[in-house]
Scaffold this motif. Structure first.
Motif, PDB file in Angstrom:
ATOM      1  N   ARG A  88       5.119  -2.599  -3.245  1.00 25.38           N
ATOM      2  CA  ARG A  88       6.542  -2.937  -3.155  1.00 25.38           C
ATOM      3  C   ARG A  88       6.974  -3.188  -1.711  1.00 25.38           C
ATOM      4  NH1 ARG A  88      10.115  -5.488  -6.154  1.00 25.38           N
ATOM      5  NH2 ARG A  88      12.208  -4.787  -5.710  1.00 25.38           N
ATOM      6  N   VAL A  89       6.497  -2.348  -0.791  1.00 26.58           N
ATOM      7  CA  VAL A  89       6.831  -2.539   0.624  1.00 26.58           C
ATOM      8  C   VAL A  89       6.276  -3.874   1.107  1.00 26.58           C
ATOM      9  CG1 VAL A  89       6.371  -1.697   2.972  1.00 26.58           C
ATOM     10  CG2 VAL A  89       7.074  -0.090   1.182  1.00 26.58           C
ATOM     11  N   ASP A  90       5.039  -4.174   0.779  1.00 26.70           N
ATOM     12  CA  ASP A  90       4.422  -5.442   1.173  1.00 26.70           C
ATOM     13  C   ASP A  90       5.232  -6.622   0.637  1.00 26.70           C
ATOM     14  OD1 ASP A  90       2.828  -7.696   1.592  1.00 26.70           O
ATOM     15  OD2 ASP A  90       0.989  -6.723   0.966  1.00 26.70           O
ATOM     16  N   GLU A  91       5.560  -6.552  -0.648  1.00 28.04           N
ATOM     17  CA  GLU A  91       6.308  -7.639  -1.300  1.00 28.04           C
ATOM     18  C   GLU A  91       7.681  -7.853  -0.669  1.00 28.04           C
ATOM     19  OE1 GLU A  91       8.616  -7.148  -5.286  1.00 28.04           O
ATOM     20  OE2 GLU A  91       6.553  -7.709  -5.780  1.00 28.04           O
ATOM     21  N   ARG A  92       8.430  -6.764  -0.472  1.00 24.30           N
ATOM     22  CA  ARG A  92       9.801  -6.884   0.046  1.00 24.30           C
ATOM     23  C   ARG A  92       9.831  -7.332   1.501  1.00 24.30           C
ATOM     24  NH1 ARG A  92      13.801  -7.697  -3.056  1.00 24.30           N
ATOM     25  NH2 ARG A  92      15.130  -5.905  -2.906  1.00 24.30           N
ATOM     26  N   VAL A  93       8.982  -6.725   2.338  1.00 19.81           N
ATOM     27  CA  VAL A  93       8.975  -7.092   3.756  1.00 19.81           C
ATOM     28  C   VAL A  93       8.546  -8.552   3.908  1.00 19.81           C
ATOM     29  CG1 VAL A  93       7.859  -6.682   5.990  1.00 19.81           C
ATOM     30  CG2 VAL A  93       8.666  -4.750   4.621  1.00 19.81           C
ATOM     31  N   SER A  94       7.503  -8.951   3.194  1.00 20.05           N
ATOM     32  CA  SER A  94       7.027 -10.342   3.280  1.00 20.05           C
ATOM     33  C   SER A  94       8.087 -11.336   2.821  1.00 20.05           C
ATOM     34  CB  SER A  94       5.767 -10.527   2.433  1.00 20.05           C
ATOM     35  OG  SER A  94       4.721  -9.748   2.939  1.00 20.05           O
ATOM     36  N   SER A  95       8.705 -11.050   1.678  1.00 16.85           N
ATOM     37  CA  SER A  95       9.666 -12.014   1.134  1.00 16.85           C
ATOM     38  C   SER A  95      10.964 -12.076   1.931  1.00 16.85           C
ATOM     39  CB  SER A  95       9.965 -11.708  -0.340  1.00 16.85           C
ATOM     40  OG  SER A  95      10.681 -10.501  -0.463  1.00 16.85           O
ATOM     41  N   LEU A  96      11.393 -10.971   2.502  1.00 12.89           N
ATOM     42  CA  LEU A  96      12.670 -10.963   3.219  1.00 12.89           C
ATOM     43  C   LEU A  96      12.566 -11.350   4.694  1.00 12.89           C
ATOM     44  CD1 LEU A  96      14.311  -7.792   1.629  1.00 12.89           C
ATOM     45  CD2 LEU A  96      14.832 -10.190   1.164  1.00 12.89           C
ATOM     46  N   THR A  97      11.366 -11.211   5.274  1.00 14.89           N
ATOM     47  CA  THR A  97      11.230 -11.520   6.702  1.00 14.89           C
ATOM     48  C   THR A  97      10.303 -12.690   6.996  1.00 14.89           C
ATOM     49  OG1 THR A  97       9.347 -10.036   7.054  1.00 14.89           O
ATOM     50  CG2 THR A  97      11.575  -9.084   7.311  1.00 14.89           C
ATOM     51  N   GLY A  98       9.416 -13.005   6.064  1.00 15.16           N
ATOM     52  CA  GLY A  98       8.426 -14.043   6.322  1.00 15.16           C
ATOM     53  C   GLY A  98       7.249 -13.552   7.129  1.00 15.16           C
ATOM     54  N   LEU A  99       7.202 -12.251   7.414  1.00 15.64           N
ATOM     55  CA  LEU A  99       6.095 -11.671   8.184  1.00 15.64           C
ATOM     56  C   LEU A  99       4.952 -11.277   7.245  1.00 15.64           C
ATOM     57  CD1 LEU A  99       8.245  -9.321  10.442  1.00 15.64           C
ATOM     58  CD2 LEU A  99       7.273 -11.531  11.074  1.00 15.64           C
ATOM     59  N   ARG A 100       3.746 -11.191   7.797  1.00 16.33           N
ATOM     60  CA  ARG A 100       2.592 -10.745   7.017  1.00 16.33           C
ATOM     61  C   ARG A 100       2.409  -9.249   7.233  1.00 16.33           C
ATOM     62  NH1 ARG A 100      -2.765  -9.669   7.577  1.00 16.33           N
ATOM     63  NH2 ARG A 100      -2.889 -10.231   9.780  1.00 16.33           N
ATOM     64  N   VAL A 101       2.346  -8.506   6.147  1.00 17.75           N
ATOM     65  CA  VAL A 101       2.149  -7.055   6.223  1.00 17.75           C
ATOM     66  C   VAL A 101       0.647  -6.794   6.238  1.00 17.75           C
ATOM     67  CG1 VAL A 101       2.562  -4.834   5.124  1.00 17.75           C
ATOM     68  CG2 VAL A 101       4.317  -6.622   5.026  1.00 17.75           C
ATOM     69  N   ALA A 102       0.152  -6.278   7.349  1.00 19.80           N
ATOM     70  CA  ALA A 102      -1.278  -6.029   7.506  1.00 19.80           C
ATOM     71  C   ALA A 102      -1.670  -4.681   6.916  1.00 19.80           C
ATOM     72  CB  ALA A 102      -1.673  -6.072   8.977  1.00 19.80           C
ATOM     73  N   GLN A 103      -0.764  -3.710   6.987  1.00 14.42           N
ATOM     74  CA  GLN A 103      -1.140  -2.351   6.605  1.00 14.42           C
ATOM     75  C   GLN A 103       0.099  -1.545   6.266  1.00 14.42           C
ATOM     76  OE1 GLN A 103      -3.928  -0.757   9.402  1.00 14.42           O
ATOM     77  NE2 GLN A 103      -3.145   1.320   9.175  1.00 14.42           N
ATOM     78  N   VAL A 104       0.005  -0.744   5.195  1.00 15.37           N
ATOM     79  CA  VAL A 104       1.049   0.215   4.845  1.00 15.37           C
ATOM     80  C   VAL A 104       0.358   1.558   4.651  1.00 15.37           C
ATOM     81  CG1 VAL A 104       2.857   0.868   3.215  1.00 15.37           C
ATOM     82  CG2 VAL A 104       2.444  -1.551   3.691  1.00 15.37           C
ATOM     83  N   ASP A 105       0.550   2.462   5.613  1.00 14.11           N
ATOM     84  CA  ASP A 105      -0.020   3.807   5.520  1.00 14.11           C
ATOM     85  C   ASP A 105       1.014   4.728   4.904  1.00 14.11           C
ATOM     86  OD1 ASP A 105      -2.458   3.120   6.688  1.00 14.11           O
ATOM     87  OD2 ASP A 105      -1.679   3.455   8.713  1.00 14.11           O
ATOM     88  N   ILE A 106       0.586   5.539   3.932  1.00 11.16           N
ATOM     89  CA  ILE A 106       1.506   6.423   3.225  1.00 11.16           C
ATOM     90  C   ILE A 106       1.037   7.863   3.363  1.00 11.16           C
ATOM     91  CG2 ILE A 106       2.445   7.051   0.967  1.00 11.16           C
ATOM     92  CD1 ILE A 106       2.213   4.079   0.233  1.00 11.16           C
ATOM     93  N   ARG A 107       1.978   8.709   3.720  1.00 10.92           N
ATOM     94  CA  ARG A 107       1.717  10.151   3.802  1.00 10.92           C
ATOM     95  C   ARG A 107       2.666  10.839   2.827  1.00 10.92           C
ATOM     96  NH1 ARG A 107       3.476  14.261   8.144  1.00 10.92           N
ATOM     97  NH2 ARG A 107       2.148  16.012   7.622  1.00 10.92           N
ATOM     98  N   VAL A 108       2.088  11.445   1.791  1.00 13.62           N
ATOM     99  CA  VAL A 108       2.902  12.179   0.820  1.00 13.62           C
ATOM    100  C   VAL A 108       3.038  13.596   1.347  1.00 13.62           C
ATOM    101  CG1 VAL A 108       3.066  12.987  -1.554  1.00 13.62           C
ATOM    102  CG2 VAL A 108       2.112  10.725  -1.077  1.00 13.62           C
ATOM    103  N   THR A 109       4.266  13.978   1.672  1.00 12.86           N
ATOM    104  CA  THR A 109       4.508  15.274   2.304  1.00 12.86           C
ATOM    105  C   THR A 109       4.814  16.380   1.308  1.00 12.86           C
ATOM    106  OG1 THR A 109       6.834  14.724   2.623  1.00 12.86           O
ATOM    107  CG2 THR A 109       5.325  14.212   4.435  1.00 12.86           C
ATOM    108  N   SER A 110       5.142  15.973   0.054  1.00 12.75           N
ATOM    109  CA  SER A 110       5.533  17.004  -0.897  1.00 12.75           C
ATOM    110  C   SER A 110       5.569  16.450  -2.308  1.00 12.75           C
ATOM    111  CB  SER A 110       6.898  17.524  -0.456  1.00 12.75           C
ATOM    112  OG  SER A 110       7.726  17.899  -1.455  1.00 12.75           O
TER     113      SER A 110
END
Length: 122
Positions: A88-110
Motif C-alpha cells: 500500500r505504501v509503495d502504491e500510494r507514494v508512487s501514484s501520488l508523487t511519481g517517485l519510485r519506491v526502492a524499499q519499505v522497511d517495517i518494524r512492528v513494535t507491538s
C-alpha cells in the motif's frame, strides 16, 4: 526530489511530504495501526491502532526509501499485515508523487488487542 515538469520549471517533493503520504497509507490497511514514540527503546505512551504510525522517508533523486514503525492487531498474521502495508505504501507514494519506491522497511513494535484488556479480581 526534483524532476523536470516541463520547460517552464521543476517539481520538488520533500521528504516530509512522502512521510505524510506513507503514514496515511499505513492507516488504510486493516489491522495496521500506530506506534508510540520511543526513546532508547522505551515507549513514550501506548501503542494504539488509532494513533499514527511513525514514518521516516528519504528522497534521493527519483527514488524513495521508507521506514515504518507500527502496531498490528492481535491475532492477525504479522507478516501478512506487514506485506499489505508495504504494498500500500509503495502504491500510494508512487501514484501520488511519481517517485519510485526502492524499499519499505517495517518494524512492528507491538501487538494490540481490539478491545482493552480487563483485569479479573478473585
Amino acid at each position: 526530489m526534483t524532476v523536470p515538469a516541463d520547460p517552464r520549471g521543476v517539481t520538488t517533493v520533500a521528504d516530509r511530504v512522502v512521510q505524510k503520504i506513507a503514514g496515511r497509507a499505513v492507516t488504510e490497511v486493516p489491522a495496521a495501526g500506530g506506534a508510540a514514540r520511543r526513546v532508547l527503546g522505551i515507549a513514550l505512551g501506548d501503542d494504539e491502532l488509532q494513533d499514527h504510525p511513525v514514518v521516516d522517508a528519504h528522497v534521493d533523486g527519483g527514488v524513495v526509501t521508507v521506514d515504518v514503525e507500527m502496531s498490528v492487531t492481535y491475532p492477525e498474521p504479522v507478516a501478512d499485515v506487514a506485506g499489505a502495508v508495504r504494498r500500500r505504501v509503495d502504491e500510494r507514494v508512487s501514484s501520488l508523487t511519481g517517485l519510485r519506491v526502492a524499499q519499505v522497511d517495517i518494524r512492528v513494535t507491538s501487538l494490540v488487542t481490539g478491545t482493552p484488556a480487563t483485569r479479573r479480581v478473585e
